[in-house]
Write a protein that holds these residues in place. Sequence first.
Motif, PDB file in Angstrom:
ATOM      1  N   LYS A 176       3.483 -23.884  24.374  1.00 19.84           N
ATOM      2  CA  LYS A 176       3.733 -24.725  23.614  1.00 19.84           C
ATOM      3  C   LYS A 176       2.471 -26.067  23.691  1.00 19.84           C
ATOM      4  O   LYS A 176       2.590 -27.103  24.180  1.00 19.84           O
TER       5      LYS A 176
ATOM      6  N   ARG B 162       7.169 -29.306  23.298  1.00 23.80           N
ATOM      7  CA  ARG B 162       8.511 -28.814  23.294  1.00 23.80           C
ATOM      8  C   ARG B 162       9.326 -30.113  22.171  1.00 23.80           C
ATOM      9  O   ARG B 162       8.895 -30.449  21.872  1.00 23.80           O
ATOM     10  N   GLY B 163      10.192 -28.823  22.230  1.00 22.90           N
ATOM     11  CA  GLY B 163      10.965 -29.437  21.148  1.00 22.90           C
ATOM     12  C   GLY B 163      10.567 -29.720  19.786  1.00 22.90           C
ATOM     13  O   GLY B 163      11.088 -30.149  18.884  1.00 22.90           O
TER      14      GLY B 163
ATOM     15  N   ASN C 186      10.238 -23.938  26.767  1.00 18.22           N
ATOM     16  CA  ASN C 186      11.302 -24.785  25.759  1.00 18.22           C
ATOM     17  C   ASN C 186      11.394 -26.019  26.895  1.00 18.22           C
ATOM     18  O   ASN C 186      11.714 -27.203  25.811  1.00 18.22           O
ATOM     19  N   LEU C 187      12.509 -26.401  27.612  1.00 17.42           N
ATOM     20  CA  LEU C 187      12.744 -27.146  28.267  1.00 17.42           C
ATOM     21  C   LEU C 187      12.310 -28.375  28.924  1.00 17.42           C
ATOM     22  O   LEU C 187      12.978 -29.338  29.396  1.00 17.42           O
ATOM     23  N   TYR C 188      11.137 -28.199  29.592  1.00 16.71           N
ATOM     24  CA  TYR C 188      10.175 -28.379  30.189  1.00 16.71           C
ATOM     25  C   TYR C 188       9.561 -29.733  29.553  1.00 16.71           C
ATOM     26  O   TYR C 188       8.201 -29.651  28.270  1.00 16.71           O
TER      27      TYR C 188
ATOM     28  N   ASP D   3       9.582 -17.977  26.706  1.00 21.49           N
ATOM     29  CA  ASP D   3       9.531 -18.840  25.646  1.00 21.49           C
ATOM     30  C   ASP D   3      10.540 -20.046  25.338  1.00 21.49           C
ATOM     31  O   ASP D   3      10.325 -21.316  25.813  1.00 21.49           O
ATOM     32  N   PRO D   4      11.781 -19.821  25.829  1.00 21.07           N
ATOM     33  CA  PRO D   4      12.868 -20.774  25.405  1.00 21.07           C
ATOM     34  C   PRO D   4      12.916 -21.670  26.968  1.00 21.07           C
ATOM     35  O   PRO D   4      13.645 -22.639  27.259  1.00 21.07           O
TER      36      PRO D   4
END
Lengths: 370, 370
Positions: free
Chosen positions: A54, A366-367, A344-346, A340-341
């Motif tokens: 991302k 992200r998100g 997506n937390l950062y 991958d997920p």
Amino acid sequence: MQQRPELSIGDPAERIETPALILDLDVFEANLHAMAEFARMRGMRLRPHAKTHKCAEIAKRQMAVGAVGICCQKVGEAAALVEGGVGDVLVTNEVLAPERLARLVRLTDRANIGICLDSDLGLDRLNAAAQNAQRRIDTYVELEVGANRCGLVEISDAVALAEKIHGTAALRFAGLQAYQGAAQHLRMRAERKAAIDHAAARAAAFVAALNARGISVPVVTGAGTGTFPLEASSGVYNEIQPGSYVFMDRDYGDNQADPESPAFRHSLFVLASVMSRREDFAVIDAGLKAHSVDSGYPAISGRPDLVFDTPSDEHGIIRGPRQALPALEQRLRLVPGHCDPTVNLYDWIIAIRADKVAAIWPVDARGALN
Amino acid sequence: MQQRPELSIGDPAERIETPALILDLDVFEANLHAMAEFARMRGMRLRPHAKTHKCAEIAKRQMAVGAVGICCQKVGEAAALVEGGVGDVLVTNEVLAPERLARLVRLTDRANIGICLDSDLGLDRLNAAAQNAQRRIDTYVELEVGANRCGLVEISDAVALAEKIHGTAALRFAGLQAYQGAAQHLRMRAERKAAIDHAAARAAAFVAALNARGISVPVVTGAGTGTFPLEASSGVYNEIQPGSYVFMDRDYGDNQADPESPAFRHSLFVLASVMSRREDFAVIDAGLKAHSVDSGYPAISGRPDLVFDTPSDEHGIIRGPRQALPALEQRLRLVPGHCDPTVNLYDWIIAIRADKVAAIWPVDARGALN
């Protein structure tokens, strides 16, 4: 969005606050070049999947070494990366919402954009969005090839949809999406081979049926980090979409290696610290909000004697021989179970070289769920 | 950070793009008031845990109906909520990094701040941070009470740490942190009762030992949504820290109910749409990046005939009787398996009342890991 970490380029890595998402830049670059070289040697178009990272900076580096473009899974993801300067994006997914398709079509002002279809409703909606905006957009038919997710099951239905696309003025029939996601983590190479043989046979049947109708299939695209040498050898695919190879998570590392694949190494880690100690375990500051456990727990880099266990929201337990347990404040590098997920937390990826901060990159998409 | 959704207050809920995190405001308010009423009736201080929602708006609503303050798990979480106007935060966790403790101590300019300790190193670091800033900070000793995570095991060690805190000028000994996290999802009420009896006995032993040394323990705090009626009946705890009750996720819903607990209902959902259809399943647009599966898969609200299965990054499979499967574009409300890490995936919570958008709240502390 979390503020950019208060770090300067050249700062020692020990200044990084934990938990943090860190990237070993040397290993990352080796992975980046190895995949580019594989694609070049095998004459395959390389279109890495950006749902892994991302990050526009990483996408541009992938294109700088030869990728024809990138894949995204969401329109919002594509928008964030185009905003970040990426010039070619294929959304490897189905989109039905008219307002979202309108946003996608507007991106063609700044980038080559493609998208997948597996329904007549999707075709009608995409065609209307392209006509309204007077734009032409690359359109791929998605075929079910064993993943049991999206994609048409009957090859005749897929062929019919491709013919309809071919017959529209606003859509350009660009090829076939034939991604076998369920094959990526079959542990044994022979299992993956059987799965991709099946996927390739279905893709070949689609191509033959369309060719018989006088329609060529410019691109047959698919493949992930677990199977891409198989698609590359299939004689049917001419484009591969691996994503995780740049980072190599624990789950991919657990696959039996394919001798035709470069030996990718783990480059992405969650840097964690011991915050509490008991005689028989250590507690670290990285739990469910620091890495995704959907594909199992992380490994501890360089410490096969330690195991991660029992995560809660902001804690993880480290077990191992008592005399080997890390002390208070000691740092560990966790290899995420699923990159991958976790990414997506950062909001930021901190790249490290020679134990110093070498770069700080935003996770632009992200998100981006829409 | 994702842009605020392009919605106006009063817009019909069907205008919400999916996936989205939505809140049934009527149910949320009923949950909010039911817990406040429970605490009032039982004479307990209520300090809800904000790691669940990370949202200043919700924290302020909790305090408006009687909560004495909130809990956070991270300094960055506390900072974001203080920035959002929350005036009392207990960090129910250990912090060792001096720069992070300095940030925490600075928050005392704008809010009452507390924190936990379970080591002499932590005490020295916190004391130094408070002295440097010439601030006094509420300090709690954390005792291991069955969760096997942080906290001192030996009651004598916990008592000794409390005495040291009591002897410092910069730290105010505020009480005991005695949270039994491992008890929260024991399915049977009797199992939870046994676990909290054990926790309460240890907390009581700590209080008695300190009282014998002439030191009072102002607050004994702990409890979660799974056990708070038990702590409230213990005769030892005088403060409860439930978090999930405002949302009630699937995992808490699976517990055998406690007759002393209000009947909280699910208020938080991931709104998802069908994006692809097969004869025997539907594919929705909510996968691993739309909800956390660490505590199992989501339930489908109001549709016990449907089950969620096989998530990938951006997809989920919905199975059920063929004639009952949702059509393309149909919307479903997923009840997250675990609300805390699910909320942490989103930048916005969209509150709904009577099928209209009633409010849009930022998840202020999303991604606050430090």
